[in-house]
Motif scaffolding. Sequence first.
Motif, PDB file in Angstrom:
ATOM      1  N   UNK A   8     -11.118  -8.290  12.767  1.00 46.79           N
ATOM      2  CA  UNK A   8     -11.771  -7.432  13.750  1.00 46.79           C
ATOM      3  C   UNK A   8     -11.378  -5.982  13.513  1.00 46.79           C
ATOM      4  N   UNK A   9     -12.080  -5.090  14.185  1.00 43.75           N
ATOM      5  CA  UNK A   9     -11.781  -3.673  14.082  1.00 43.75           C
ATOM      6  C   UNK A   9     -10.346  -3.410  14.529  1.00 43.75           C
ATOM      7  N   UNK A  10      -9.952  -4.196  15.549  1.00 42.20           N
ATOM      8  CA  UNK A  10      -8.611  -4.047  16.100  1.00 42.20           C
ATOM      9  C   UNK A  10      -7.547  -4.438  15.057  1.00 42.20           C
ATOM     10  N   UNK A  11      -7.798  -5.576  14.352  1.00 40.66           N
ATOM     11  CA  UNK A  11      -6.885  -5.996  13.286  1.00 40.66           C
ATOM     12  C   UNK A  11      -6.744  -4.895  12.246  1.00 40.66           C
ATOM     13  N   UNK A  12      -7.899  -4.367  11.843  1.00 37.24           N
ATOM     14  CA  UNK A  12      -7.928  -3.333  10.818  1.00 37.24           C
ATOM     15  C   UNK A  12      -7.098  -2.129  11.261  1.00 37.24           C
ATOM     16  N   UNK A  13      -7.296  -1.736  12.516  1.00 32.53           N
ATOM     17  CA  UNK A  13      -6.589  -0.582  13.054  1.00 32.53           C
ATOM     18  C   UNK A  13      -5.076  -0.833  13.084  1.00 32.53           C
ATOM     19  N   UNK A  14      -4.681  -2.018  13.588  1.00 35.95           N
ATOM     20  CA  UNK A  14      -3.253  -2.340  13.671  1.00 35.95           C
ATOM     21  C   UNK A  14      -2.613  -2.331  12.282  1.00 35.95           C
ATOM     22  N   UNK A  15      -3.273  -3.008  11.338  1.00 39.37           N
ATOM     23  CA  UNK A  15      -2.726  -3.097   9.982  1.00 39.37           C
ATOM     24  C   UNK A  15      -2.502  -1.722   9.386  1.00 39.37           C
ATOM     25  N   UNK A  16      -3.496  -0.860   9.545  1.00 39.54           N
ATOM     26  CA  UNK A  16      -3.374   0.467   8.964  1.00 39.54           C
ATOM     27  C   UNK A  16      -2.318   1.294   9.683  1.00 39.54           C
ATOM     28  N   UNK A  17      -2.180   1.070  10.989  1.00 39.18           N
ATOM     29  CA  UNK A  17      -1.183   1.830  11.740  1.00 39.18           C
ATOM     30  C   UNK A  17       0.222   1.516  11.236  1.00 39.18           C
ATOM     31  N   UNK A  18       0.485   0.218  10.976  1.00 40.33           N
ATOM     32  CA  UNK A  18       1.817  -0.142  10.490  1.00 40.33           C
ATOM     33  C   UNK A  18       2.058   0.361   9.071  1.00 40.33           C
ATOM     34  N   UNK A  19       0.975   0.432   8.297  1.00 46.38           N
ATOM     35  CA  UNK A  19       1.135   0.894   6.912  1.00 46.38           C
ATOM     36  C   UNK A  19       1.069   2.415   6.830  1.00 46.38           C
ATOM     37  N   UNK A  20       0.892   3.063   8.006  1.00 48.61           N
ATOM     38  CA  UNK A  20       0.666   4.507   8.011  1.00 48.61           C
ATOM     39  C   UNK A  20       1.716   5.322   7.253  1.00 48.61           C
ATOM     40  N   UNK A  21       3.027   5.009   7.413  1.00 46.11           N
ATOM     41  CA  UNK A  21       3.992   5.818   6.656  1.00 46.11           C
ATOM     42  C   UNK A  21       3.635   5.868   5.169  1.00 46.11           C
ATOM     43  N   UNK A  22       3.345   4.693   4.603  1.00 46.79           N
ATOM     44  CA  UNK A  22       3.077   4.667   3.167  1.00 46.79           C
ATOM     45  C   UNK A  22       1.724   5.303   2.839  1.00 46.79           C
ATOM     46  N   UNK A  23       0.730   5.121   3.725  1.00 47.86           N
ATOM     47  CA  UNK A  23      -0.572   5.744   3.469  1.00 47.86           C
ATOM     48  C   UNK A  23      -0.402   7.266   3.439  1.00 47.86           C
ATOM     49  N   UNK A  24       0.372   7.792   4.399  1.00 49.60           N
ATOM     50  CA  UNK A  24       0.675   9.229   4.379  1.00 49.60           C
ATOM     51  C   UNK A  24       1.453   9.597   3.114  1.00 49.60           C
ATOM     52  N   UNK A  25       2.415   8.741   2.781  1.00 46.99           N
ATOM     53  CA  UNK A  25       3.216   8.979   1.582  1.00 46.99           C
ATOM     54  C   UNK A  25       2.351   9.064   0.338  1.00 46.99           C
ATOM     55  N   UNK A  26       1.375   8.139   0.236  1.00 51.56           N
ATOM     56  CA  UNK A  26       0.485   8.156  -0.924  1.00 51.56           C
ATOM     57  C   UNK A  26      -0.281   9.474  -0.971  1.00 51.56           C
ATOM     58  N   UNK A  27      -0.740   9.928   0.200  1.00 49.77           N
ATOM     59  CA  UNK A  27      -1.511  11.166   0.218  1.00 49.77           C
ATOM     60  C   UNK A  27      -0.648  12.376  -0.123  1.00 49.77           C
ATOM     61  N   UNK A  28       0.515  12.488   0.548  1.00 53.56           N
ATOM     62  CA  UNK A  28       1.326  13.707   0.421  1.00 53.56           C
ATOM     63  C   UNK A  28       2.213  13.690  -0.815  1.00 53.56           C
ATOM     64  N   UNK A  29       2.830  12.530  -1.101  1.00 58.45           N
ATOM     65  CA  UNK A  29       3.825  12.495  -2.172  1.00 58.45           C
ATOM     66  C   UNK A  29       3.263  11.972  -3.482  1.00 58.45           C
ATOM     67  N   UNK A  30       1.992  11.477  -3.451  1.00 58.71           N
ATOM     68  CA  UNK A  30       1.467  10.886  -4.680  1.00 58.71           C
ATOM     69  C   UNK A  30       0.184  11.581  -5.126  1.00 58.71           C
ATOM     70  N   UNK A  31      -0.885  11.437  -4.312  1.00 59.64           N
ATOM     71  CA  UNK A  31      -2.183  11.930  -4.772  1.00 59.64           C
ATOM     72  C   UNK A  31      -2.199  13.453  -4.873  1.00 59.64           C
ATOM     73  N   UNK A  32      -1.709  14.128  -3.829  1.00 54.95           N
ATOM     74  CA  UNK A  32      -1.721  15.581  -3.872  1.00 54.95           C
ATOM     75  C   UNK A  32      -0.884  16.123  -5.036  1.00 54.95           C
ATOM     76  N   UNK A  33       0.381  15.680  -5.211  1.00 49.01           N
ATOM     77  CA  UNK A  33       1.152  16.173  -6.356  1.00 49.01           C
ATOM     78  C   UNK A  33       0.512  15.820  -7.702  1.00 49.01           C
ATOM     79  N   UNK A  34      -0.048  14.603  -7.814  1.00 55.05           N
ATOM     80  CA  UNK A  34      -0.660  14.221  -9.092  1.00 55.05           C
ATOM     81  C   UNK A  34      -1.817  15.162  -9.417  1.00 55.05           C
ATOM     82  N   UNK A  35      -2.684  15.415  -8.409  1.00 51.16           N
ATOM     83  CA  UNK A  35      -3.821  16.304  -8.634  1.00 51.16           C
ATOM     84  C   UNK A  35      -3.360  17.704  -9.011  1.00 51.16           C
ATOM     85  N   UNK A  36      -2.409  18.230  -8.218  1.00 48.23           N
ATOM     86  CA  UNK A  36      -1.909  19.582  -8.482  1.00 48.23           C
ATOM     87  C   UNK A  36      -1.283  19.666  -9.866  1.00 48.23           C
ATOM     88  N   UNK A  37      -0.503  18.646 -10.218  1.00 48.68           N
ATOM     89  CA  UNK A  37       0.209  18.705 -11.499  1.00 48.68           C
ATOM     90  C   UNK A  37      -0.774  18.636 -12.658  1.00 48.68           C
TER      91      UNK A  37
END
Lengths: 320, 294
Positions: A8-37
């Motif tokens: 359900x939409x709720x499941x999807x939301x919960x799952x992503x909320x718990x994974x949020x630290x890493x999702x943010x990490x991927x954006x800030x510490x991985x994708x952005x630095x990789x692109x910039x570099x």
Amino acid sequence: MAAYGRITLRDQFTGMAFALPFILGVAILLIMPLGLSLYYSFCHYTMLTPPIWVGDQNYRHLLSDHAFIRALINTCIFSAVSVPLSLGWSLLLALLLNLPNRLRGIYRTIVFLPSLLPLVATAVIWRWMLSPVHGPVNLLLRKPVEFIGWCAADVAKALGAAPATIGHLQNLKPPLWLSEGRWAMATIIFLSLWGVGQTVIIFLAGLGEVPQELYESAELDGAGSWRRLRHVTIPMLTPVVFFNLVMGIIGSWQIFDLPYVMTQGGPGRATLFYSMYLFEAGFQQLRMGAACAMAWVQLLIILSLTLLAFWSARKWVHYR
Amino acid sequence: MSASSTDKSLSGRRRLLLHLALAIMAIGYLAPLFWMIDTSVKTEKQAMSQSPAANLSSIRNLVIPHPLRVQNYAKVIRSPLFKLPLYARNTLVIALLVAIGSMLSASLVAYSLTKLRWYGRTVLFWIVLGSMMLPFSVMMVPLYRIYREFGWIGTNLPLWLPTFLGPPFYIFLLRQFYLTIPNELTEAAVIDGAGPLKIWWYIMVPLTRPALTVGGLFSVVASWKNFFGPLVYLTHQRTFTLPLALQSFQTRHGGVNHTLLMAATVLVVLPIILIFFLSQKTFIRGIATTGIKG
């Protein structure tokens, strides 16, 4: 969150909320630095002024940069020698430490201990161990080496060798280790054997997982200890060998602490390794663009070697 | 872990050979550590003595210095050049924050990857695996720039704050443990009306305390050993961590004062070795898990 049925939409939301630290990490510490570099690697960039696009200049200049080529070759040599050597050595140690022995707990601890030390400490300790005049290694080696030199000189004399050779043998001294190019490289490679503790532990755990029935049936078939090792232990251990191989390849291409503290890349550039030159180019010469280009080349090398390992794994790794 | 290639004990001569091989190896692995401690309790003159005379008492003095110069340690601790208590505190603060950050974020993410069902979690797991293999050098320059924009260079923030965003290695490690927790347990809790946050806190965290201990220990030790991070980000002597301080001590005084350098090294490695001996079993099992269940 029922185990079956639609997400359900709720499941999807919960799952992503718990994974949020890493999702943010991927954006800030991985994708952005990789692109910039990747972008910086095509720029002239000192970090003090905004980057200026220069196309593939950083990459082309690498080919004519003697220090870079030297660092590349050194790292190739280091990786090609130290990875198989430390794999073989740690496998041998693990096999010995797996044999029944009342003291093996103590021996395992002893082998593991050096791998706990910060590499800076390892470097400082071994610099003192290998100190040419006062270090214990040469203190121990001096007399035997001189003795061997004298014996060899006598043999050479009897064989009618050139006086220069005889003179050289009569003055045989232990190596100066870190002050002689080849010995310095050999020392860094040797020190990777002193720190194999983690690899040994992983091998030991792998040995513990080999099913006993296999040994029992091999024994019933009349296989001696050598053949049990060759046809049971080694094949069953290949997944662990593979894991350690991949980790070894990735680690060896990033070696930094040990040579940085022990030799600063010297003598000359004999122990200048890839990551050291990259650090030097970026943070000491402020050639950040060039450093990024080197980093991308390094990534491609590590990636292709890892893929090569995965590709070869189909031929020699036995998965249960 | 008692499984071995031979169940029966070895025959006499083989056992002797094994003991000999293991003893030689043990001496090789311990000698540098012994010599480090040995030098640390010598006077500079004793440490610099060249080839000993070939009599027993001078060889004994080479190995067991007399008298033991314990003052070297007091000298290091009080030295204005190597402010050991300060560096130890800096290192410990970073290590503890790293452990808290890694375990908190990694356990939330690992819970989501193993027990919650949502689209994209498989992809996210592949990203976890892939990013463990990336060399840090690729991210190094842009990260330095980003941290500089924040004004973090020269502070310890770049060394611990990012660990609150789920370091891939620890997500992977905890995931390996979380997979062994039966789904029936969390499903039963759902039927009882518990929300995911409650399940995480009241079921997953208590049940995986051993895993969190392993991960916490690993992250403390890894942070304690870290040299490259502090080298890049710490610019003021008073913020230095132990490995960085040891390196700068060596480049400035290493050629001069070997006994003090070795005493300093002993003090740098001692905490890690103590941690290891206090938690040996947990530690070893953790390493085994990362390599085997992958």
